[in-house]
Design a protein around this motif. Sequence first.
Motif, PDB file in Angstrom:
ATOM      1  N   GLY A 132       0.843  -1.193   0.000  1.00 31.13           N
ATOM      2  CA  GLY A 132       0.000   0.000   0.000  1.00 31.13           C
ATOM      3  C   GLY A 132       0.876   1.239   0.000  1.00 31.13           C
ATOM      4  N   GLY A 133       0.326   2.391  -0.226  1.00 36.49           N
ATOM      5  CA  GLY A 133       1.102   3.635  -0.154  1.00 36.49           C
ATOM      6  C   GLY A 133       2.214   3.712  -1.181  1.00 36.49           C
ATOM      7  N   ASN A 134       3.268   4.448  -0.852  1.00 36.90           N
ATOM      8  CA  ASN A 134       4.345   4.725  -1.817  1.00 36.90           C
ATOM      9  C   ASN A 134       5.671   4.075  -1.438  1.00 36.90           C
ATOM     10  N   ILE A 135       5.635   3.083  -0.512  1.00 35.77           N
ATOM     11  CA  ILE A 135       6.870   2.468  -0.032  1.00 35.77           C
ATOM     12  C   ILE A 135       6.877   0.961  -0.273  1.00 35.77           C
ATOM     13  N   THR A 136       8.018   0.447  -0.736  1.00 33.28           N
ATOM     14  CA  THR A 136       8.253  -0.992  -0.838  1.00 33.28           C
ATOM     15  C   THR A 136       9.760  -1.208  -0.721  1.00 33.28           C
ATOM     16  N   GLY A 137      10.217  -2.445  -0.917  1.00 28.63           N
ATOM     17  CA  GLY A 137      11.654  -2.711  -0.844  1.00 28.63           C
ATOM     18  C   GLY A 137      11.969  -3.931  -0.009  1.00 28.63           C
ATOM     19  N   THR A 138      13.056  -3.857   0.765  1.00 25.50           N
ATOM     20  CA  THR A 138      13.490  -5.010   1.558  1.00 25.50           C
ATOM     21  C   THR A 138      13.489  -4.671   3.036  1.00 25.50           C
ATOM     22  N   THR A 139      13.151  -5.668   3.855  1.00 25.43           N
ATOM     23  CA  THR A 139      13.140  -5.516   5.307  1.00 25.43           C
ATOM     24  C   THR A 139      13.903  -6.684   5.903  1.00 25.43           C
ATOM     25  N   ASN A 140      14.471  -6.503   7.104  1.00 25.60           N
ATOM     26  CA  ASN A 140      15.349  -7.579   7.557  1.00 25.60           C
ATOM     27  C   ASN A 140      15.257  -7.959   9.025  1.00 25.60           C
ATOM     28  N   ILE A 141      14.312  -7.440   9.780  1.00 24.70           N
ATOM     29  CA  ILE A 141      14.223  -7.842  11.187  1.00 24.70           C
ATOM     30  C   ILE A 141      13.267  -9.021  11.319  1.00 24.70           C
ATOM     31  N   MET A 142      13.698 -10.024  12.066  1.00 26.03           N
ATOM     32  CA  MET A 142      12.858 -11.184  12.330  1.00 26.03           C
ATOM     33  C   MET A 142      13.005 -11.518  13.815  1.00 26.03           C
ATOM     34  N   PRO A 143      11.903 -11.550  14.566  1.00 21.13           N
ATOM     35  CA  PRO A 143      11.982 -11.742  16.017  1.00 21.13           C
ATOM     36  C   PRO A 143      12.775 -12.989  16.422  1.00 21.13           C
ATOM     37  N   GLU A 144      12.675 -14.063  15.637  1.00 18.22           N
ATOM     38  CA  GLU A 144      13.349 -15.303  16.024  1.00 18.22           C
ATOM     39  C   GLU A 144      14.870 -15.173  16.026  1.00 18.22           C
ATOM     40  N   LEU A 145      15.408 -14.188  15.282  1.00 18.99           N
ATOM     41  CA  LEU A 145      16.859 -14.013  15.239  1.00 18.99           C
ATOM     42  C   LEU A 145      17.408 -13.528  16.576  1.00 18.99           C
ATOM     43  N   ALA A 146      16.614 -12.766  17.319  1.00 17.22           N
ATOM     44  CA  ALA A 146      17.058 -12.297  18.640  1.00 17.22           C
ATOM     45  C   ALA A 146      17.311 -13.494  19.550  1.00 17.22           C
ATOM     46  N   GLY A 147      16.426 -14.484  19.474  1.00 18.84           N
ATOM     47  CA  GLY A 147      16.599 -15.688  20.269  1.00 18.84           C
ATOM     48  C   GLY A 147      17.815 -16.490  19.852  1.00 18.84           C
ATOM     49  N   LYS A 148      18.088 -16.550  18.562  1.00 19.11           N
ATOM     50  CA  LYS A 148      19.247 -17.306  18.068  1.00 19.11           C
ATOM     51  C   LYS A 148      20.558 -16.645  18.506  1.00 19.11           C
ATOM     52  N   ARG A 149      20.596 -15.313  18.511  1.00 19.51           N
ATOM     53  CA  ARG A 149      21.817 -14.631  18.950  1.00 19.51           C
ATOM     54  C   ARG A 149      22.080 -14.871  20.441  1.00 19.51           C
ATOM     55  N   LEU A 150      21.013 -14.847  21.237  1.00 19.84           N
ATOM     56  CA  LEU A 150      21.166 -15.138  22.660  1.00 19.84           C
ATOM     57  C   LEU A 150      21.569 -16.593  22.888  1.00 19.84           C
ATOM     58  N   GLU A 151      21.019 -17.465  22.086  1.00 22.16           N
ATOM     59  CA  GLU A 151      21.370 -18.883  22.180  1.00 22.16           C
ATOM     60  C   GLU A 151      22.858 -19.088  21.916  1.00 22.16           C
ATOM     61  N   LEU A 152      23.396 -18.365  20.924  1.00 19.50           N
ATOM     62  CA  LEU A 152      24.831 -18.442  20.631  1.00 19.50           C
ATOM     63  C   LEU A 152      25.650 -17.960  21.830  1.00 19.50           C
ATOM     64  N   LEU A 153      25.239 -16.853  22.426  1.00 21.77           N
ATOM     65  CA  LEU A 153      25.956 -16.343  23.600  1.00 21.77           C
ATOM     66  C   LEU A 153      25.912 -17.352  24.747  1.00 21.77           C
TER      67      LEU A 153
END
Length: 325
Positions: A132-153
């Motif tokens: 909708g509107g005048n914006i499109t393109g690419t997006t890159n945040i995914m909630p599950e990635l926050a959990g994977k980074r913590l899992e690595l730590l």
Amino acid sequence: MDRRAFIAGTLGLLAAPLAVEAQQPKKVPRIGFLTLLGGPTPLEEAFLQGLRDLGYIEGQNLMIEYRWAAGKVDRLPALAEELVRLKVDLIVARAAPAVQAAKNATTTIPIVMLGAADAVGSGFVASLAWPGGNITGTTNIMPELAGKRLELLREVLPRLSRVAFLAHGGDPTHKLFLKDAQEAAEGFGIKFQPLVIAAPEEIEGAFSAMVRERAGALIIQPLFISNLGQGRRIADLAVRKRLPTVSDGNGFPEAGGLMFYGPDQKPTFRRAATYVDKILKGAKPADLPVEQPTKFELVINLKTAKALGLTIPPSVLARADEVIE
């Protein structure tokens, strides 16, 4: 007058406007490029390569008006308005603060997002499938990635009990990053320390707060690395303060950070050129689905691990796409 001469003359006069029209030079499209950066990086080159693959050569059949905010979020609105006054055919906006500035400046000029975090949650688009509107393109945040980074730590630091998160208050998506990371920390039973700063000058003060509160590791919002050029500074401070780090900011391990886990942005930036091509050929942003990355990488810097006195478990090293030694 001879009848044949009259007809020939008349036909010549009728053809003349067509000939003049045919000789008119084709309009060269002009696009804006709005970013927090102070200059180009390999990701910008990936975007330009994507354009070249589609037949666009900068300076020949495509003009690009670059506007570099040089790390100053508050400069973005004026730069966006400048591009609007130039009446560019579209605006390419890298990262959420630039998208927000462009969105505030125009509701008619098409905007192509480059790697903006959570396009839906940020209110940039109505949905990924139908922006909708005048914006499109690419997006890159995914909630599950926050959990994977913590899992690595957790795998690297089994006794981790408190983690700090460095966020930039000038990015409209920082609250989303914090929310996802905090929920992941709570799921692991880890205490969470959010540190929201307004400018790179506040980074050292944030580190002092981490040490004071005895944080055992640090997660960094990618904006600091990918768009503000603070990766090396943060990595150096983290080693001095003995804090293991992870981020999805491209180039973080190369700058001295311990770990990177996130999307490989180069294919995404190359792919973003297709949005420019389609819009210049008449497509409407509202009808072009927003894309998310499909390839993710784990990069580990063993030099940094050694400096921190850490041994990376073989199970983690085995999953790494790249190891810096």
